[in-house]
Design a protein around this motif. Structure first.
Motif, mmCIF file in Angstrom:
data_model
loop_
_atom_site.group_PDB
_atom_site.id
_atom_site.type_symbol
_atom_site.label_atom_id
_atom_site.label_comp_id
_atom_site.label_asym_id
_atom_site.label_seq_id
_atom_site.Cartn_x
_atom_site.Cartn_y
_atom_site.Cartn_z
ATOM 1 N N LYS A 656 0.830 -1.204 0.000
ATOM 2 C CA LYS A 656 0.000 0.000 0.000
ATOM 3 C C LYS A 656 0.865 1.256 0.000
ATOM 4 N N TYR A 657 0.228 2.358 -0.407
ATOM 5 C CA TYR A 657 0.833 3.675 -0.238
ATOM 6 C C TYR A 657 0.662 4.079 1.227
ATOM 7 N N VAL A 658 1.756 4.320 1.927
ATOM 8 C CA VAL A 658 1.667 4.842 3.282
ATOM 9 C C VAL A 658 1.341 6.329 3.238
ATOM 10 N N LYS A 659 2.007 7.039 2.317
ATOM 11 C CA LYS A 659 1.747 8.464 2.162
ATOM 12 C C LYS A 659 1.897 8.841 0.700
ATOM 13 N N PHE A 660 0.805 9.323 0.101
ATOM 14 C CA PHE A 660 0.815 9.810 -1.279
ATOM 15 C C PHE A 660 -0.301 10.843 -1.371
ATOM 16 N N VAL A 661 0.061 12.107 -1.161
ATOM 17 C CA VAL A 661 -0.946 13.148 -0.993
ATOM 18 C C VAL A 661 -1.244 13.922 -2.269
ATOM 19 N N ASP A 662 -0.439 13.733 -3.310
ATOM 20 C CA ASP A 662 -0.649 14.510 -4.539
ATOM 21 C C ASP A 662 -0.690 13.599 -5.759
ATOM 22 N N ALA A 663 -1.481 12.547 -5.647
ATOM 23 C CA ALA A 663 -1.587 11.566 -6.719
ATOM 24 C C ALA A 663 -2.598 12.014 -7.776
ATOM 25 N N PRO A 664 -2.412 11.562 -9.017
ATOM 26 C CA PRO A 664 -3.481 11.750 -10.004
ATOM 27 C C PRO A 664 -4.755 11.083 -9.507
ATOM 28 N N CYS A 665 -5.880 11.725 -9.722
ATOM 29 C CA CYS A 665 -7.142 11.180 -9.225
ATOM 30 C C CYS A 665 -7.606 10.017 -10.083
ATOM 31 N N PRO A 666 -8.354 9.083 -9.503
ATOM 32 C CA PRO A 666 -8.994 8.032 -10.298
ATOM 33 C C PRO A 666 -10.058 8.657 -11.184
ATOM 34 N N PRO A 667 -10.535 7.939 -12.193
ATOM 35 C CA PRO A 667 -11.492 8.534 -13.132
ATOM 36 C C PRO A 667 -12.766 9.028 -12.465
ATOM 37 N N GLU A 668 -13.212 8.373 -11.395
ATOM 38 C CA GLU A 668 -14.426 8.839 -10.719
ATOM 39 C C GLU A 668 -14.307 10.287 -10.257
ATOM 40 N N LEU A 669 -13.073 10.716 -9.977
ATOM 41 C CA LEU A 669 -12.853 12.042 -9.408
ATOM 42 C C LEU A 669 -12.094 12.962 -10.347
ATOM 43 N N SER A 670 -11.958 12.568 -11.591
ATOM 44 C CA SER A 670 -11.173 13.340 -12.553
ATOM 45 C C SER A 670 -12.068 14.186 -13.441
ATOM 46 N N GLY A 671 -11.509 15.294 -13.916
ATOM 47 C CA GLY A 671 -12.183 16.103 -14.911
ATOM 48 C C GLY A 671 -12.968 17.261 -14.372
ATOM 49 N N GLY A 672 -13.037 17.399 -13.042
ATOM 50 C CA GLY A 672 -13.765 18.516 -12.463
ATOM 51 C C GLY A 672 -12.838 19.601 -11.954
ATOM 52 N N THR A 673 -13.377 20.597 -11.276
ATOM 53 C CA THR A 673 -12.563 21.685 -10.746
ATOM 54 C C THR A 673 -12.117 21.419 -9.329
ATOM 55 N N THR A 674 -12.786 20.495 -8.641
ATOM 56 C CA THR A 674 -12.352 20.076 -7.312
ATOM 57 C C THR A 674 -12.414 18.565 -7.255
ATOM 58 N N ALA A 675 -11.705 18.019 -6.301
ATOM 59 C CA ALA A 675 -11.683 16.567 -6.161
ATOM 60 C C ALA A 675 -11.604 16.209 -4.701
ATOM 61 N N THR A 676 -12.284 15.162 -4.339
ATOM 62 C CA THR A 676 -12.150 14.638 -2.994
ATOM 63 C C THR A 676 -11.682 13.204 -3.091
ATOM 64 N N ALA A 677 -10.847 12.801 -2.161
ATOM 65 C CA ALA A 677 -10.230 11.479 -2.229
ATOM 66 C C ALA A 677 -11.157 10.377 -1.751
ATOM 67 N N THR A 678 -12.405 10.710 -1.431
ATOM 68 C CA THR A 678 -13.331 9.689 -0.978
ATOM 69 C C THR A 678 -14.146 9.177 -2.151
ATOM 70 N N SER A 679 -14.040 7.903 -2.437
ATOM 71 C CA SER A 679 -14.796 7.266 -3.513
ATOM 72 C C SER A 679 -15.010 5.818 -3.144
ATOM 73 N N PRO A 680 -15.833 5.076 -3.901
ATOM 74 C CA PRO A 680 -16.041 3.666 -3.552
ATOM 75 C C PRO A 680 -14.759 2.869 -3.479
ATOM 76 N N ALA A 681 -13.693 3.326 -4.155
ATOM 77 C CA ALA A 681 -12.453 2.555 -4.168
ATOM 78 C C ALA A 681 -11.402 3.103 -3.224
ATOM 79 N N THR A 682 -11.724 4.183 -2.506
ATOM 80 C CA THR A 682 -10.722 4.803 -1.654
ATOM 81 C C THR A 682 -11.207 4.885 -0.235
ATOM 82 N N PRO A 683 -10.280 4.970 0.727
ATOM 83 C CA PRO A 683 -10.708 5.060 2.124
ATOM 84 C C PRO A 683 -11.503 6.334 2.371
ATOM 85 N N ALA A 684 -12.548 6.237 3.155
ATOM 86 C CA ALA A 684 -13.357 7.417 3.463
ATOM 87 C C ALA A 684 -12.641 8.298 4.466
ATOM 88 N N GLY A 685 -13.007 9.572 4.426
ATOM 89 C CA GLY A 685 -12.539 10.460 5.462
ATOM 90 C C GLY A 685 -11.198 11.099 5.213
#
Length: 816
Positions: A656-685
């Protein structure tokens, strides 16, 4: 001498003491009786070994002779017979036999070999960084991962060493090594031919001949292989099959015994691939943050475009760019061994080349979005290794070495956008977004140069504190220097270098000359304990470095459209590795069970980032933060009877990634003006982050399954056929990999579901002569993906590369 039939874990074993069954062999074993060369066609299945007194199996994984069960290292080895009978004739196919090895490839250049989830960043190809898994052929380091896509030619064994290998091997490799050894020249005349044919117009022919040129003084070996196969994907637009195979391999060796204490071996090889390859195509779609009118369904409808099938396993496509994956690879090397009595001096001198001539369809569909995508490349390398190692067993054994490596790469990149590019890549509200002419004909010509110099001193000592306990410290001093030149000239459809902001946003002109150099010191220490003659334990700690590098894929631009030079270099990866191992035999050595547990942490992990600190959103190569992989592996072999063998290998890997704070977003969160790292495939919160960048700390690393297994069995019956004594045999080999991510930032759209594959074979084998068997691979025609990827531009199109369907055929080989 008897040849066991349990693949991978049981190999050619010397006869045991009277009344004792030969032992099943753990990973890392091929055996011959003392002072006896293996007969033609009888090279063991599992490794670089010589049987010692009493049937012990001896390997040379640490550059010296040690019994496989006592060698304190995690190692798996496949012999030449297993390669032939399982169809594992390149690294990609070996993954079905080795649970801890991962290999992914969208074309030969864009390939990655990982061990325990580490080695190369998944989905990232950049000539300015190095691979963490080293590939060695006859002790020569191959710097291009593309070499792993070639067929094995006249191979004696393949060793897969797990964990850092920096204190015994010339090039520093932090994740492991794939060590390939070809059959050596023989002073006894011998020859071997092998022919295979099957469905999909498959044909493979292999031949080798060896013998003395001057009795007891000079011997030679010549070998060749040819593989052809029709593609598995049909292109309805061009009426041709894609992802074909067209491989040629030639190899020659000459052994010169200059004196009783000095021998020299000259190697020469040439390999050529020219397949109609490689295509990824429509697999599925998923919603992104783009407005609906800018997602795939609406974009395709606006062009009145429909893919031939939305089921990838129909295996049809309509890509509109000619595909080509032509490469040539070859070289010369000279290996000298000089026995000095108390020690042996070894020299390995090598020159190699690699020429790459590709053509890709990088929009993956039948619309003219990107009409040309090609990066021809020419590479040459020179390496020199000197190594001295103690002979015999002493209170202190040692291996000391020096290594020098120089590499040059020249690349000529070309990308051309087509008339559909504006619709797919531009915002319709932008100045040129609704005009096809905005991007039609937009062309980027890249001239990229690269030089890489590496030098090292390395060594390992083994202090035998007692007959049962030893300590082996190792040290490496390494220097790396990399220099590059990147020139990208972009012209519009009229041939002008005056570009609009829309055009610069798609293909940006830039020029920069990055440079990197670095010294580092790394090392390891291993403690080994012989608990009983059949129980061996070890513990290892390694501090290692993967060389830093330079970014040769283009840099993000600042507000004035100048490259941000701070992003031109990347720091070395810093590796801390811990491992515990236990190797056991029991039940009168009818059973072998070996265990390894490991914990590896990497700081400054090299990956693609989207770094808001630079004020840009474009992905580029940088140091991502920290990753951790840990796991437990086991290898086991059982011989219930002298005719029946079973093997089971498994791995649980938590990467796993222990720390990766500036990763390219997955497609669910790509293409908008803001992004949140919470998605069905990512840890919440994990909260809201900067535009187009996501915090994926805690996510699993891509490309590695949490669970992976290989397993199989073989049963034989003695028989006499056409006057030949031999045996009928039936064998099964299976593998399983659980779900894994096929995107650097995990997405539900690009997860590849777990799958199991089953292979069967049935044949007759006569000792030292004929081997005839039928084979059935992917017997149950399981549909699975090797790779899933994304269309650029956050359209939501997911493309895939399916694995091979069911194949079947017949192999006939003859040894003389």
């Amino acid at each position: 001498m008897s040849l066991t039939l349990a693949l991978l874990l049981a190999g050619q074993i010397a006869a045991p003491p009277a009344g004792q069954e030969p032992a099943p062999v753990s990973p890392g074993v091929q055996a011959t009786a003392p002072d006896e060369a293996p007969a033609a066609g009888e090279v063991g299945r599992t490794g670089p070994a010589v049987a010692g007194p009493g049937g012990d199996i001896v390997v040379t994984a640490r550059r010296r002779a040690e019994t496989v069960q006592s060698v304190p290292i995690a190692i798996s080895v496949i012999g030449g017979t297993a390669i032939a009978e399982t169809g594992a004739y390149n690294v990609s196919r070996i993954t079905q036999l080795q649970p801890t090895l991962q290999f992914y490839s969208t074309n030969p250049r864009n390939s990655a070999a990982n061990i325990r989830g580490l080695g190369a960043p998944f989905g990232l190809t950049n000539d300015g960084i190095e691979q963490g898994v080293g590939i060695y052929v006859d002790q020569v380091y191959y710097s291009r991962i593309a070499s792993a896509t070639f067929d094995f030619t006249d191979t004696e064994r393949i060793e897969i060493l797990r964990g850092p290998q920096g204190t015994l091997y010339g090039k520093n490799t932090t994740a492991g090594a794939i060590n390939i050894t070809t059959r050596p020249p023989s002073f006894t005349p011998e020859a071997r031919v092998e022919f295979s044919g099957g469905n999909l117009d498959f044909f493979q022919g292999k031949a080798s001949i060896s013998g003395p040129l001057v009795e007891d003084r000079i011997a030679a070996r010549l070998s060749a292989s040819v593989t052809t196969r029709r593609g598995t994907i049909y292109n309805v637009r061009t009426d041709e099959y894609l992802n074909s195979q067209d491989n040629l391999g030639l190899r020659g060796q000459m052994l010169f015994r200059a004196t009783p204490d000095l021998d020299l071996t000259l190697y020469a090889d040439y390999n050529r691939q020219n397949p109609n390859c490689c295509v990824q195509y429509y697999a599925r779609t998923g919603a992104t943050q783009r407005p609906t009118i800018r997602q795939y369904a609406a974009l395709a409808a606006a062009q009145a475009y429909v893919v031939p099938s939305t089921n990838a396993f129909d295996r049809v496509t309509d890509v509109d760019t000619d595909l080509r994956a032509k490469q040539e690879l070859g070289g010369l090397s000279l290996v000298a061994n000089w026995d000095l009595g108390a020690s042996t001096l070894t020299s390995v001198t090598a020159w190699r080349f690699w020429h790459w001539d590709p053509s890709n369809d990088r929009d993956f569909i039948g619309l003219p979005i990107t009409t040309v995508s090609a990066n021809p490349s020419q590479q040459s390398q020179f390496s020199q290794e000197l190594r001295i190692g103690s002979n015999g067993t002493n209170a202190v054994d040692y291996t000391l070495g020096a290594f020098y490596f120089y590499q040059e790469i020249d690349t000529q990149g070309l990308q051309v956008q087509g008339p559909a590019a504006s619709a797919f890549l531009l915002n319709p509200t932008s100045a040129g977004g609704r005009n096809p002419a905005t991007l039609n004909g937009l062309t980027s010509r890249n001239t990229i140069g690269f030089t890489n110099t590496s030098a090292a001193l390395f060594g390992k000592l083994t202090w035998h504190a007692s007959d049962a306990f030893s300590i082996s410290p190792g040290l490496r001093v390494n220097y790396d220097k990399k220099d590059g030149s990147y020139v990208s000239v972009v012209t519009n459809g009229a041939g002008s270098t005056t570009l609009t902001s829309d055009q610069r946003g798609v293909l940006a002109p830039q020029t920069y000359e990055p440079s990197f150099d670095n010294w580092n010191v790394s090392g390891d220490i291993t403690a080994a304990w012989t608990v009983t003659p059949d129980i061996h334990a070890y513990a290892t700690y390694a501090r290692s470095y993967k060389s830093g590098g330079i970014n040769l894929s283009g840099l993000p631009l600042d507000g004035s459209n100048n490259p941000i030079l701070a992003a031109a270099t990347v720091d070395p990866e810093k590796v801390n590795h811990f491992e515990l191992g236990l190797k056991t035999q029991f039940a009168d050595r009818r059973a072998t069970v070996n265990l390894a547990a490991f914990w590896t942490e990497i700081d400054d992990y090299q990956a693609t980032v989207t770094n808001g600190q630079l004020g840009v959103l474009r992905g580029y190569l940088a140091n991502a933060g920290k990753v951790r992989t840990r796991g437990i592996e086991f290898d086991s072999a059982f011989r219930p009877t002298s005719r029946f063998n079973v093997y089971v290998n498994g791995a649980w890997t938590d990467a796993k990634y222990v720390k990766f704070v500036d990763a390219p977003c997955p497609p669910e969160l790509s293409g908008g003006t803001t992004a949140t790292a919470t998605s069905p495939a990512t840890p919440a919160g994990t909260g809201t982050v900067s535009p187009a960048a996501c915090d994926i700390s805690g996510q699993r690393l891509p490309g590695v399954s949490k669970w992976a297994f290989s397993y199989g069995a073989e049963y034989d019956l003695p028989a006499r056929v056409a006057g030949l004594d031999g045996q009928f045999y039936i064998g099964y080999d299976g593998s399983y990999r659980s779900r894994f991510s096929s995107n650097p930032s995990r997405s539900l759209y690009t997860d590849i579901n777990g799958y199991a594959l089953s292979n069967f074979r049935l044949g007759f084998k006569a000792k030292d002569s004929w081997n005839v068997f039928g084979w059935l691979r992917n017997a149950f025609d399981r549909n699975y993906y090797e790779v899933l990827a994304l269309q650029s531009g956050s359209t939501g199109l997911v493309v895939g590369q399916p694995g091979d369907p069911r194949t079947y055929g017949l192999t006939v080989s003859r040894s003389f």
